[in-house]
Write an enzyme that holds these catalytic residues in place. Sequence first.
Site, PDB file in Angstrom:
ATOM      1  N   ASN A 237      15.282   7.036  30.717  1.00 45.37           N
ATOM      2  CA  ASN A 237      14.364   6.614  29.667  1.00 45.37           C
ATOM      3  C   ASN A 237      13.511   5.420  30.022  1.00 45.37           C
ATOM      4  O   ASN A 237      13.793   4.671  30.937  1.00 45.37           O
ATOM      5  CB  ASN A 237      15.096   6.438  28.328  1.00 45.37           C
ATOM      6  N   CYS A 238      12.459   5.314  29.263  1.00 47.57           N
ATOM      7  CA  CYS A 238      11.441   4.309  29.523  1.00 47.57           C
ATOM      8  C   CYS A 238      11.382   3.313  28.373  1.00 47.57           C
ATOM      9  O   CYS A 238      10.310   2.850  28.011  1.00 47.57           O
ATOM     10  CB  CYS A 238      10.082   4.969  29.700  1.00 47.57           C
ATOM     11  N   VAL A 239      12.531   3.009  27.754  1.00 44.66           N
ATOM     12  CA  VAL A 239      12.506   1.986  26.715  1.00 44.66           C
ATOM     13  C   VAL A 239      12.371   0.620  27.399  1.00 44.66           C
ATOM     14  O   VAL A 239      12.491   0.517  28.618  1.00 44.66           O
ATOM     15  CB  VAL A 239      13.791   2.078  25.850  1.00 44.66           C
TER      16      VAL A 239
END
Lengths: 355, 415
Positions: free
Chosen positions: B228-230
Site C-alpha cells: 500500500n501507498c498510505v
Amino acid sequence: MPQKIRVIHYLNQFFGGLGGEEEAGAEPSWFDGPRGPGALLDELTPELEVVATIVAGDNYMAEHLTEGTERILALIEQHTPADRGVELELLLAGPAFNAGRYGMACGALCQAVQSRLGIRALTALYPENPAVANYRREVAMLRAGDDVMGMREALEGMARVGLKLVRGEPILPVEDGTIPRGIRQNYFSVSTGAERAIDMLMRKLSGADFETEYAMPVFDRVTPAPAIEDMGSATVALVTSGGIVPRGNPDRIEAASASRFGEYPLEGLDRLTAETHQSVHGGYDPTYANADPNRVLPLDVMRDLEREGRIGRLHPLYYATVGNATSVRRARRFGEEIAALLVNEGVQAVIFTST
Amino acid sequence: MPVTLSLRKSMVRSLALGDATTLARGELTLDARALANELEAQDERIATVEVHTTLPGESTRVVCAKDVVQPRLKVDGTDPGAGTTYLMENLAVVTCGPIVGFQEGIIDMSGPGAAYTPFSELALVVIELRVVDGLRPHEHEATVRHAGLRAAEHTARRCVEFAADEEEEIHWDEFPADAGLPRIAYVDMLLSQGLLHDTYVLGENARDGLPLVMDPRVVIDTGIVSGNCVSACDKNTTFHHQNNPLIAKLLSGHGKRWNLVGVVLTNEPTRLAEKEASAARAVDLVRGLGAHGAIVTKEGFGNPDADLMMITRGLEQAGIKAVAMTDEYAGTDGGSQSLADTTPEADAIVSTGNANQRVRLPAMQKVIGPLPDITRLAGGYPGSLHEDGSMEVELQAIVGSTNQLGFGRLSCRES
C-alpha cells in the site's frame, strides 16, 4: 559566579504597593529593582535578579488592554536600549491567582513581550482564571492557588519554570506544575511503543494505575439545519474535501495537510472531464476520480437535477480542498470561511462530498 | 508434536558492490548488475532498474521509497510459520522510483531525519525502478512490490550457503503450562481498502477473508506483505511485519509473564457497515481465544481511527481490557485534536507521535530516487524542497517515523 538572569516583574497596583481598589485606574509605571513579592523572588532564587518592576492598575488594564500593553512594551524598550547592552531575559507576570482583570493583563503582556520583544515570559494563574482559556496556548502558565495564600509556592514555581524557559528546556505540565497548553509535543521515550503498550496492558490487567498517552477529546456534534421545504427553488452549492480542482491545480492545494481551499467556476460546464479537472488528494487512489472527476464532485448529476427542476439552480462556484491529515482546527476555519461565502451568495443548501 | 520455526540469521556488517554476490564474515558483496538483469528479465513491465547501496551514517537520502523488505529465504518447502527460514540481519531492500500514489517516503541515513526512521540503522540495497510507459498505477504498484520481494529473495538466495551466525527457535503453544498467567491477544489491523491501499496475507488480498486468527509465527515469517501507498510514516512495510515488535516481545514473555493466546488479523474496510461487521467479528475472535486483555495496532490514519475505536469499544464492552496504539495528526503546531474518531472506552492509548510535526532536513551529498517528486508526497508541500537541497517536511513523509506497531520510541505528550 555566573551572571544572573535578568528578570522584569509585572504586578498590579495592589501587589506593586500603590494601593487597593482606589488605585485600580493607575497607568503603567516603571520601578527599578523588585517590589513586594519581587523581593521574595530574588531571595528564593540566587540565579535570578529582578532588575525592574512594572506596575499597572487592574481597571486601567482591563479597560485599555491593547493600549496598556503597548505602553508597557514602550517602557521596556525605553529602559533597555540595545546600545547599553542591557538585555532582559525573562518577564514574570503575577502570580495573579484567580483575579480575572489581573490575569488578563498578565496573559496579554506575556504574549506581547514574547512575540514582539523575543523575551521569554511566564505567568502564574489559578486554572479557572478566565485568562487561562484566552492565553494558555501561547503563554506558559504556572498552576497557582486561588488566592494569596499560595504566594510563596507560586513564586518558587515561577522561578523554577522561568529558569527552564530561559535555558530552552521543555516544560512538562505534570513534572513542572504548569497548566497544559493543549499542545501536543513529540519526544523520544526511553522504551518503544510496543514495550509501552505491553506495560500499560499488564498494569491495566492487574488493576494498577496506568496513564494513557492521549486522553480522548470531546468532539463537536453539529445539529443539522432544518430541512428545506422547497428544493425546487433552492440554490444548491457543491463543496468537496476530495481534492477536485481545475487541471494544473492553480492554487497549488497540497496533497496532505492542505493550507487552503480553492473557489472555482462551474458556469457553462455540463460535467467535469479528465481534460478539465483532476484530483490532488493524497489520501486515496485518484485513478478513478481523475478518469471521471464527477465521481467526487457530481456536477453531471447536479445538472440533471437542475434540468428536471428538482433543485432551483446550482451555484455557479464550487469550493474544494484536500481533507487528508488536515487538522480539525484548520478544517473548522475552512468550513467557517466557505460557509460565510455561501451565505453571502444566498446559497440555501450544500452537497458536501468527502473521500 | 508442536511445530517450530527456526530462524537462521546471518549478520551483515558491511555492504559493497562487486562482481559476485557473496557473504563472508559479515561482509556482503553485491553484484548489482546481475540483480538488475534478473529483475528486468522477470517482468516486462519494468523499463530500467538501478541498484544502489547505502550505509548508516552516510550523507544519503532515499526519496520516494515504497516498501522495505528484509532478505529472507525458505529452502525446505515449508509454509510460513514453520520450518527453517534464513534471514539477513542489519540489511534491507528498499524499492523506490517515480511516485505511484503520493505516499512514498524519505529515508535519511544521517542527520536529524535519520533519528525518525529505523532504516537509517541498516545497510540498504535500494532498487530504483522505472516502469514502461502507459502502465496504470495499480500495475505500477504491483510491479514495484514484486521487484522488491524478488530482489530480497535474490540477495538471500546467494547467501544461504554461508553459515548462519545465530539460530533462534521459536516455539509457541496456545495452551501453555502455566494457566495462571494473564491471557493476552494481539489484534493486528491491516490497511486493506483497495485503490493502492492493500495488504497481502499469505498471498491473498487482505480485503477478503479477514478477520481471522493466525499463529504469530506466520505473521513474522513473511506471512504479510505490504502493497500500500498510505503515508510513509505509518504504513507498515513488509519489514515491519517481518519484525513485528509486539509479536517479538509477546513471544519472548510467553508462558513466563503472560500467555499470548493468538493474533487476530483484521481489516480496515471503507464502508461503515463493513467496519462495524469487521470490528464485531474481530472482538468475537478475541473473546473466543479467552483473552483477558488485548493490544490493538493500526495502520494508516483518518478513517482507520474509526475501526480502532470500534474494536477497542467492543473489547471493553466484552470485558476484555484493551490498549490501543495510534499516531496523532495534531497539526504542525500540535494544537488540534489528534484523531478522527474517539470513544470513552479507549482509556489506554499508546501514542507513537504527531505526524504533522515539521522537521528540517539538510541537503545530502547523495540522493537516490526522483527528488523533484518530493513536493507531491503526503507530508511534503510546494516549497518543501529548497534550492540548496535542504527540505522541510512533516514527519508524515519519513518512512516508519510514527509506526503504529510500536517499532520506534517516538511518542507525544501534552505541553
